[in-house]
Scaffold this active site. Sequence first.
Site, mmCIF file in Angstrom:
data_model
loop_
_atom_site.group_PDB
_atom_site.id
_atom_site.type_symbol
_atom_site.label_atom_id
_atom_site.label_comp_id
_atom_site.label_asym_id
_atom_site.label_seq_id
_atom_site.Cartn_x
_atom_site.Cartn_y
_atom_site.Cartn_z
ATOM 1 N N ALA A 92 12.164 20.903 62.206
ATOM 2 C CA ALA A 92 12.154 22.104 63.046
ATOM 3 C C ALA A 92 11.509 23.284 62.330
ATOM 4 O O ALA A 92 10.666 23.984 62.904
ATOM 5 C CB ALA A 92 13.586 22.459 63.465
ATOM 6 N N SER A 134 16.164 15.508 58.528
ATOM 7 C CA SER A 134 14.976 14.966 59.201
ATOM 8 C C SER A 134 14.431 13.755 58.444
ATOM 9 O O SER A 134 14.058 12.746 59.040
ATOM 10 C CB SER A 134 13.874 16.033 59.299
ATOM 11 O OG SER A 134 14.280 17.123 60.070
ATOM 12 N N GLY A 189 13.719 6.846 65.292
ATOM 13 C CA GLY A 189 12.436 7.276 65.823
ATOM 14 C C GLY A 189 12.536 8.559 66.610
ATOM 15 O O GLY A 189 13.490 9.320 66.491
ATOM 16 N N GLU A 216 16.916 1.711 71.905
ATOM 17 C CA GLU A 216 18.156 2.031 71.205
ATOM 18 C C GLU A 216 19.263 2.245 72.225
ATOM 19 O O GLU A 216 19.001 2.376 73.425
ATOM 20 C CB GLU A 216 17.984 3.274 70.317
ATOM 21 C CG GLU A 216 17.038 3.046 69.152
ATOM 22 C CD GLU A 216 16.941 4.229 68.219
ATOM 23 O OE1 GLU A 216 16.440 4.030 67.104
ATOM 24 O OE2 GLU A 216 17.346 5.349 68.583
ATOM 25 N N HIS A 238 28.539 8.260 63.918
ATOM 26 C CA HIS A 238 27.702 7.071 64.112
ATOM 27 C C HIS A 238 28.537 5.823 63.872
ATOM 28 O O HIS A 238 29.247 5.736 62.868
ATOM 29 C CB HIS A 238 26.510 7.094 63.161
ATOM 30 C CG HIS A 238 25.382 6.234 63.630
ATOM 31 N ND1 HIS A 238 25.459 4.851 63.659
ATOM 32 C CD2 HIS A 238 24.160 6.539 64.107
ATOM 33 C CE1 HIS A 238 24.331 4.359 64.122
ATOM 34 N NE2 HIS A 238 23.519 5.362 64.410
ATOM 35 N N ARG A 296 26.560 5.960 71.344
ATOM 36 C CA ARG A 296 27.263 5.976 70.060
ATOM 37 C C ARG A 296 28.742 6.326 70.164
ATOM 38 O O ARG A 296 29.577 5.743 69.483
ATOM 39 C CB ARG A 296 26.568 6.961 69.114
ATOM 40 C CG ARG A 296 25.200 6.482 68.709
ATOM 41 C CD ARG A 296 24.414 7.556 68.010
ATOM 42 N NE ARG A 296 23.078 7.055 67.685
ATOM 43 C CZ ARG A 296 22.141 7.774 67.109
ATOM 44 N NH1 ARG A 296 22.377 9.044 66.814
ATOM 45 N NH2 ARG A 296 20.969 7.258 66.842
ATOM 46 N N HIS A 355 27.821 11.846 61.595
ATOM 47 C CA HIS A 355 26.365 11.676 61.673
ATOM 48 C C HIS A 355 25.616 12.911 62.159
ATOM 49 O O HIS A 355 24.631 13.320 61.548
ATOM 50 C CB HIS A 355 26.049 10.500 62.606
ATOM 51 C CG HIS A 355 24.593 10.193 62.725
ATOM 52 N ND1 HIS A 355 23.786 9.959 61.628
ATOM 53 C CD2 HIS A 355 23.781 10.076 63.819
ATOM 54 C CE1 HIS A 355 22.547 9.716 62.041
ATOM 55 N NE2 HIS A 355 22.518 9.783 63.352
ATOM 56 N N GLU A 376 19.090 20.896 64.297
ATOM 57 C CA GLU A 376 20.503 20.517 64.381
ATOM 58 C C GLU A 376 21.461 21.700 64.307
ATOM 59 O O GLU A 376 22.574 21.628 64.817
ATOM 60 C CB GLU A 376 20.836 19.508 63.277
ATOM 61 C CG GLU A 376 22.173 18.821 63.487
ATOM 62 C CD GLU A 376 22.434 17.695 62.494
ATOM 63 O OE1 GLU A 376 23.579 17.195 62.473
ATOM 64 O OE2 GLU A 376 21.511 17.315 61.746
ATOM 65 N N ARG A 431 24.908 12.875 71.669
ATOM 66 C CA ARG A 431 23.442 12.793 71.627
ATOM 67 C C ARG A 431 22.944 11.389 71.922
ATOM 68 O O ARG A 431 23.424 10.413 71.347
ATOM 69 C CB ARG A 431 22.928 13.232 70.256
ATOM 70 C CG ARG A 431 21.425 13.040 70.078
ATOM 71 C CD ARG A 431 20.948 13.634 68.786
ATOM 72 N NE ARG A 431 21.460 12.962 67.614
ATOM 73 C CZ ARG A 431 20.851 11.957 66.993
ATOM 74 N NH1 ARG A 431 19.711 11.478 67.467
ATOM 75 N NH2 ARG A 431 21.372 11.413 65.907
ATOM 76 N N LEU A 489 14.976 14.430 66.837
ATOM 77 C CA LEU A 489 13.671 14.836 66.310
ATOM 78 C C LEU A 489 12.837 15.487 67.411
ATOM 79 O O LEU A 489 12.118 16.454 67.174
ATOM 80 C CB LEU A 489 12.931 13.628 65.719
ATOM 81 C CG LEU A 489 13.448 13.115 64.372
ATOM 82 C CD1 LEU A 489 12.809 11.779 64.032
ATOM 83 C CD2 LEU A 489 13.205 14.130 63.266
#
Length: 498
Positions: free
Chosen positions: A16, A43, A49, A115, A229, A276, A337, A361, A372, A378
């Site tokens: 960012a 990051s 990805g 994912e 996570h 998650r 996470h 973040e 999320r 990202l």
Amino acid sequence: MNNKNYDVIIAGCGAAGLYAALNLSRDLNVLVLSKRELTLCNSSLAQGGIAGVYDNPKDSPEYHKHDTFVAGGFENDPESTQVLVDEAYIDIGKLIELGADFDKCPDGSYHRTLEGGHGMNRIFHHADTTGLEIETTLLRNVQQLDNVEILENAVMCNAKKTETGFSILVLTNDNEYTTYNCRYAIFATGGIGRVYEYTTNSAIATGDGITIAHELGAEIKNLSYIQFHPTGFNNKHTRETFLISESVRGEGAYLKNCNGERFMQNYDDRLELAPRDVVSHAIMAEAKKTGSDKFYLDITHKDPEFVRNRFPMINEKLLEAGYDMTKDMIPIFPCHHYLMGGINVDTYARTNIDRLYACGECSHTGVHGNNRLASNSLLEALVFSRRAAADINEKINSDSGDLETYDFKIDNEAPHIPQGIRTEIRDIMQRAYFVIPDKEALPPDLEEVTKLKNFLCDGNFKIDRDYVEARSLTTVAYIVLKDAIEKLKSKEKMEENK
């Protein structure tokens, strides 16, 4: 004390912060503060990805938005989420233009992986080190800019609002304090992972930007929306837990309990590809049912050569720890996470403090809701930092006159903080709010955290890295627990009124 002036100061050298610097006008004098070495940030640790619809007629921004809303419990901000999915193609295209090396299929098209929570293969990746590829690509391009200076090993200790912008107190490695003045400030300081005993976050993630923004009067929103996570490598020898990427499950890995049995079918129809929070909650429920915290990720049924090529970094790290992911089940357990809450901002990353922006973040754009969706982080960092830069580019031309400076008082004779405060905070957070908030522990633990926070903030201690990080961790722990209690009360009230 030294004083230096810039048009824009960016606190944070992750995706960012760097992308904001790249998108600011070349005639602006910009300073980027890197708390530690240049690539030590969350990051760089991102494996999976960057999600987004780019040159794929089978997918659509609306489908991406739908998946984001489902994962986020439909608590997502509609306007911000629309911006995120609609503008994804701009920033994925820009990354490619800047030289990011995303994996390709044999026919030359970009390989998109799947994912948990995604209904479509839309995740661009560089094997299993996508974050590092993006971070180094951005850093390489920023370092070529004449108008941007990057200051390494620079701790943002404090910030004060002035009539013309901000004064920021910075401590460098040589123990020198400098006041940097600017017209506009962008906080891109990352998450709060080090408030927990086990986290996938890097060592810089102590919530400094959130704490300083809070002290400036910025609105902090939904800080108790923390993502745990489900598949952190279960190695208790270090606080920084090695992440076993979401994409391992995306490529067909099974979750198994202490008996070597798959169990997700008992909790969700999406099985291992559930979001998650669902998987983390299922693991905690299964742990209670079996009386064991032994859980595994198993991809041994897939072609070994495919696994090694698809996950070279994960495979290498596991081999170092004594596990061959092509032959052995990988021990895993949930860990801290990601942070969905943060410094509240609008669709141009503007806070309620004039001239202060927040990206990545540490910010709360609202795009993640209460959970999320994988690989949206990202993307969020890039979309909203670009929009912050565009807003500053438009406004700064009307500024003129000399910059004001704030006179920070430094007591060089002040004592160091006592040892053990950060350990105490981590113990409290693991006990009061790990995956599922402990209703009984929250109130007394908030009381303990409040005492620690007041002790640090009201006391006279040497302003060094230890102090700044301990103050930040106690402040964010205080805000998290307070927010968690308020949300539990609100939920109970809603249930009473049904």
